[in-house]
Design a protein around this motif. Structure first.
Motif, PDB file in Angstrom:
ATOM      1  N   GLY A 235       0.795  -1.217   0.000  1.00  0.00           N
ATOM      2  CA  GLY A 235       0.000   0.000   0.000  1.00  0.00           C
ATOM      3  C   GLY A 235       0.831   1.273   0.000  1.00  0.00           C
ATOM      4  N   ARG A 236       2.137   1.135   0.133  1.00  0.00           N
ATOM      5  CA  ARG A 236       3.020   2.301   0.085  1.00  0.00           C
ATOM      6  C   ARG A 236       3.622   2.420  -1.307  1.00  0.00           C
ATOM      7  NH1 ARG A 236       4.062   0.825   5.654  1.00  0.00           N
ATOM      8  NH2 ARG A 236       4.186   2.689   6.949  1.00  0.00           N
ATOM      9  N   ASP A 237       4.056   3.618  -1.634  1.00  0.00           N
ATOM     10  CA  ASP A 237       4.759   3.852  -2.887  1.00  0.00           C
ATOM     11  C   ASP A 237       6.197   3.373  -2.722  1.00  0.00           C
ATOM     12  OD1 ASP A 237       6.483   5.956  -4.652  1.00  0.00           O
ATOM     13  OD2 ASP A 237       4.522   5.533  -5.559  1.00  0.00           O
ATOM     14  N   SER A 238       6.770   2.799  -3.765  1.00  0.00           N
ATOM     15  CA  SER A 238       8.139   2.276  -3.673  1.00  0.00           C
ATOM     16  C   SER A 238       9.154   3.363  -3.313  1.00  0.00           C
ATOM     17  CB  SER A 238       8.553   1.575  -4.965  1.00  0.00           C
ATOM     18  OG  SER A 238       8.508   2.472  -6.048  1.00  0.00           O
ATOM     19  N   SER A 239       8.814   4.634  -3.542  1.00  0.00           N
ATOM     20  CA  SER A 239       9.725   5.719  -3.176  1.00  0.00           C
ATOM     21  C   SER A 239       9.871   5.871  -1.664  1.00  0.00           C
ATOM     22  CB  SER A 239       9.250   7.041  -3.785  1.00  0.00           C
ATOM     23  OG  SER A 239       8.009   7.429  -3.211  1.00  0.00           O
ATOM     24  N   GLU A 240       8.968   5.255  -0.886  1.00  0.00           N
ATOM     25  CA  GLU A 240       9.064   5.311   0.576  1.00  0.00           C
ATOM     26  C   GLU A 240      10.121   4.361   1.119  1.00  0.00           C
ATOM     27  OE1 GLU A 240       5.329   5.581   2.835  1.00  0.00           O
ATOM     28  OE2 GLU A 240       4.321   5.717   0.891  1.00  0.00           O
ATOM     29  N   PHE A 241      10.597   3.451   0.275  1.00  0.00           N
ATOM     30  CA  PHE A 241      11.650   2.533   0.707  1.00  0.00           C
ATOM     31  C   PHE A 241      12.972   3.297   0.664  1.00  0.00           C
ATOM     32  CE2 PHE A 241      14.444  -1.150   0.627  1.00  0.00           C
ATOM     33  CZ  PHE A 241      13.794  -2.002   1.501  1.00  0.00           C
ATOM     34  N   PRO A 242      13.814   3.154   1.685  1.00  0.00           N
ATOM     35  CA  PRO A 242      15.059   3.929   1.698  1.00  0.00           C
ATOM     36  C   PRO A 242      15.965   3.580   0.522  1.00  0.00           C
ATOM     37  CG  PRO A 242      15.086   2.265   3.424  1.00  0.00           C
ATOM     38  CD  PRO A 242      13.705   2.253   2.830  1.00  0.00           C
ATOM     39  N   GLY A 243      16.560   4.599  -0.054  1.00  0.00           N
ATOM     40  CA  GLY A 243      17.476   4.387  -1.174  1.00  0.00           C
ATOM     41  C   GLY A 243      18.741   3.671  -0.763  1.00  0.00           C
ATOM     42  N   LYS A 244      19.139   3.872   0.487  1.00  0.00           N
ATOM     43  CA  LYS A 244      20.296   3.160   1.022  1.00  0.00           C
ATOM     44  C   LYS A 244      20.028   2.875   2.488  1.00  0.00           C
ATOM     45  CE  LYS A 244      23.263   6.967   2.548  1.00  0.00           C
ATOM     46  NZ  LYS A 244      23.482   6.463   3.881  1.00  0.00           N
ATOM     47  N   ALA A 245      20.663   1.834   2.976  1.00  0.00           N
ATOM     48  CA  ALA A 245      20.484   1.439   4.372  1.00  0.00           C
ATOM     49  C   ALA A 245      21.395   2.266   5.265  1.00  0.00           C
ATOM     50  CB  ALA A 245      20.796  -0.045   4.541  1.00  0.00           C
ATOM     51  N   SER A 246      21.019   2.376   6.518  1.00  0.00           N
ATOM     52  CA  SER A 246      21.879   3.024   7.499  1.00  0.00           C
ATOM     53  C   SER A 246      23.184   2.254   7.633  1.00  0.00           C
ATOM     54  CB  SER A 246      21.198   3.071   8.868  1.00  0.00           C
ATOM     55  OG  SER A 246      20.080   3.908   8.853  1.00  0.00           O
ATOM     56  N   THR A 247      24.242   2.965   7.880  1.00  0.00           N
ATOM     57  CA  THR A 247      25.526   2.326   8.172  1.00  0.00           C
ATOM     58  C   THR A 247      25.508   1.844   9.616  1.00  0.00           C
ATOM     59  OG1 THR A 247      26.518   4.366   8.969  1.00  0.00           O
ATOM     60  CG2 THR A 247      26.708   3.905   6.585  1.00  0.00           C
ATOM     61  N   LEU A 248      26.489   1.064  10.001  1.00  0.00           N
ATOM     62  CA  LEU A 248      26.576   0.605  11.390  1.00  0.00           C
ATOM     63  C   LEU A 248      26.689   1.803  12.320  1.00  0.00           C
ATOM     64  CD1 LEU A 248      26.718  -1.557  13.537  1.00  0.00           C
ATOM     65  CD2 LEU A 248      29.170  -1.769  13.075  1.00  0.00           C
ATOM     66  N   ALA A 249      27.504   2.783  11.952  1.00  0.00           N
ATOM     67  CA  ALA A 249      27.657   3.969  12.797  1.00  0.00           C
ATOM     68  C   ALA A 249      26.317   4.688  12.975  1.00  0.00           C
ATOM     69  CB  ALA A 249      28.694   4.913  12.188  1.00  0.00           C
TER      70      ALA A 249
ATOM     71  N   ALA B  43      23.325   3.292  12.649  1.00  0.00           N
ATOM     72  CA  ALA B  43      22.449   2.407  13.422  1.00  0.00           C
ATOM     73  C   ALA B  43      22.745   2.510  14.910  1.00  0.00           C
ATOM     74  CB  ALA B  43      22.606   0.962  12.940  1.00  0.00           C
ATOM     75  N   LEU B  44      24.006   2.627  15.259  1.00  0.00           N
ATOM     76  CA  LEU B  44      24.393   2.733  16.673  1.00  0.00           C
ATOM     77  C   LEU B  44      23.902   4.026  17.310  1.00  0.00           C
ATOM     78  CD1 LEU B  44      28.000   1.275  16.473  1.00  0.00           C
ATOM     79  CD2 LEU B  44      26.020   0.237  17.619  1.00  0.00           C
ATOM     80  N   GLU B  45      23.616   5.024  16.491  1.00  0.00           N
ATOM     81  CA  GLU B  45      23.113   6.306  16.995  1.00  0.00           C
ATOM     82  C   GLU B  45      21.585   6.341  17.059  1.00  0.00           C
ATOM     83  OE1 GLU B  45      24.916   8.862  18.215  1.00  0.00           O
ATOM     84  OE2 GLU B  45      26.657   7.547  17.949  1.00  0.00           O
ATOM     85  N   HIS B  46      20.928   5.310  16.546  1.00  0.00           N
ATOM     86  CA  HIS B  46      19.460   5.275  16.510  1.00  0.00           C
ATOM     87  C   HIS B  46      18.917   5.226  17.935  1.00  0.00           C
ATOM     88  CE1 HIS B  46      15.368   3.941  15.611  1.00  0.00           C
ATOM     89  NE2 HIS B  46      15.585   4.365  14.368  1.00  0.00           N
ATOM     90  N   GLU B  47      17.738   5.819  18.136  1.00  0.00           N
ATOM     91  CA  GLU B  47      17.158   5.886  19.479  1.00  0.00           C
ATOM     92  C   GLU B  47      16.885   4.505  20.094  1.00  0.00           C
ATOM     93  OE1 GLU B  47      12.986   7.315  19.709  1.00  0.00           O
ATOM     94  OE2 GLU B  47      13.075   7.378  17.509  1.00  0.00           O
ATOM     95  N   TYR B  48      16.715   3.467  19.258  1.00  0.00           N
ATOM     96  CA  TYR B  48      16.440   2.128  19.782  1.00  0.00           C
ATOM     97  C   TYR B  48      17.678   1.231  19.831  1.00  0.00           C
ATOM     98  CZ  TYR B  48      11.609   3.524  18.971  1.00  0.00           C
ATOM     99  OH  TYR B  48      10.417   4.190  18.983  1.00  0.00           O
ATOM    100  N   ALA B  49      18.834   1.785  19.512  1.00  0.00           N
ATOM    101  CA  ALA B  49      20.054   0.977  19.413  1.00  0.00           C
ATOM    102  C   ALA B  49      20.393   0.246  20.711  1.00  0.00           C
ATOM    103  CB  ALA B  49      21.230   1.846  18.974  1.00  0.00           C
ATOM    104  N   ASN B  50      20.079   0.822  21.837  1.00  0.00           N
ATOM    105  CA  ASN B  50      20.432   0.206  23.116  1.00  0.00           C
ATOM    106  C   ASN B  50      19.379  -0.760  23.637  1.00  0.00           C
ATOM    107  OD1 ASN B  50      22.898   1.569  23.271  1.00  0.00           O
ATOM    108  ND2 ASN B  50      21.905   3.385  24.125  1.00  0.00           N
ATOM    109  N   ASP B  51      18.304  -0.943  22.871  1.00  0.00           N
ATOM    110  CA  ASP B  51      17.228  -1.835  23.308  1.00  0.00           C
ATOM    111  C   ASP B  51      17.527  -3.307  23.060  1.00  0.00           C
ATOM    112  OD1 ASP B  51      15.899   0.434  24.044  1.00  0.00           O
ATOM    113  OD2 ASP B  51      14.460   0.392  22.394  1.00  0.00           O
ATOM    114  N   GLY B  52      18.513  -3.612  22.223  1.00  0.00           N
ATOM    115  CA  GLY B  52      18.827  -4.998  21.898  1.00  0.00           C
ATOM    116  C   GLY B  52      20.070  -5.060  21.042  1.00  0.00           C
ATOM    117  N   ALA B  53      20.212  -6.152  20.311  1.00  0.00           N
ATOM    118  CA  ALA B  53      21.374  -6.352  19.447  1.00  0.00           C
ATOM    119  C   ALA B  53      21.080  -5.824  18.048  1.00  0.00           C
ATOM    120  CB  ALA B  53      21.716  -7.836  19.377  1.00  0.00           C
TER     121      ALA B  53
END
Length: 138
Positions: free
Chosen positions: A49-63, A65-75
């Motif tokens: 139901g979403r437009d394909s443009s809503e999919f990220p063009g590139k994934a987050s890097t590890l750095a 991802a480590l800064e994401h607000e949920y990074a400390n919630d798990g692995a």
């Protein structure tokens, strides 16, 4: 495409995961293997139901991802997602069907209020509707 997820072991012993680059895209499983088996389906369901443009063009890097607000919630784990389901390139398909069936389809196309004068769209919609009734939503 490798996308970062945060994997959490729940108090019940099951596992859940959220995609850091796809807000609200989550999945769960009874064990790590079950969790990983549901990753592709979770992403395809999230995109439904979403437009394909809503999919990220590139994934987050590890750095990142480590800064994401949920990074400390798990692995943090990177999972490989097959993004071919996003490909909207029109592909020519050759069908062989009896003439009387094609004539019947063409009459239905003419009466259609959605895909009038477009046999390909009509047949695609009919096939996808049939697949959905079979439980093949993605």
């Amino acid at each position: 495409m490798k996308l970062p997820i945060v994997v959490v072991k729940e108090p019940s012993g099951s596992y859940s995961a959220g995609f850091l680059d796809l807000p609200g895209c989550i999945t769960s499983g009874d064990d790590p293997e079950d969790l990983m088996d549901g990753m592709q389906d979770a992403v395809e369901t999230w995109m439904h139901g979403r437009d394909s443009s809503e999919f990220p063009g590139k994934a987050s890097t590890l750095a990142e991802a480590l800064e994401h607000e949920y990074a400390n919630d798990g692995a943090i784990v990177f999972v490989d997602i097959d993004t071919s389901f996003l490909d909207e390139t029109a592909v020519k398909a050759n069908l062989t069907i009896p003439a009387w069936k094609l004539a019947k389809i063409d009459k239905a196309v003419e009466k259609s209020d959605v895909d009038k004068d477009n046999r390909s769209k009509f047949m695609t919609r009919a096939a996808l509707d049939y697949a959905a009734r079979m439980g093949l939503n993605n």
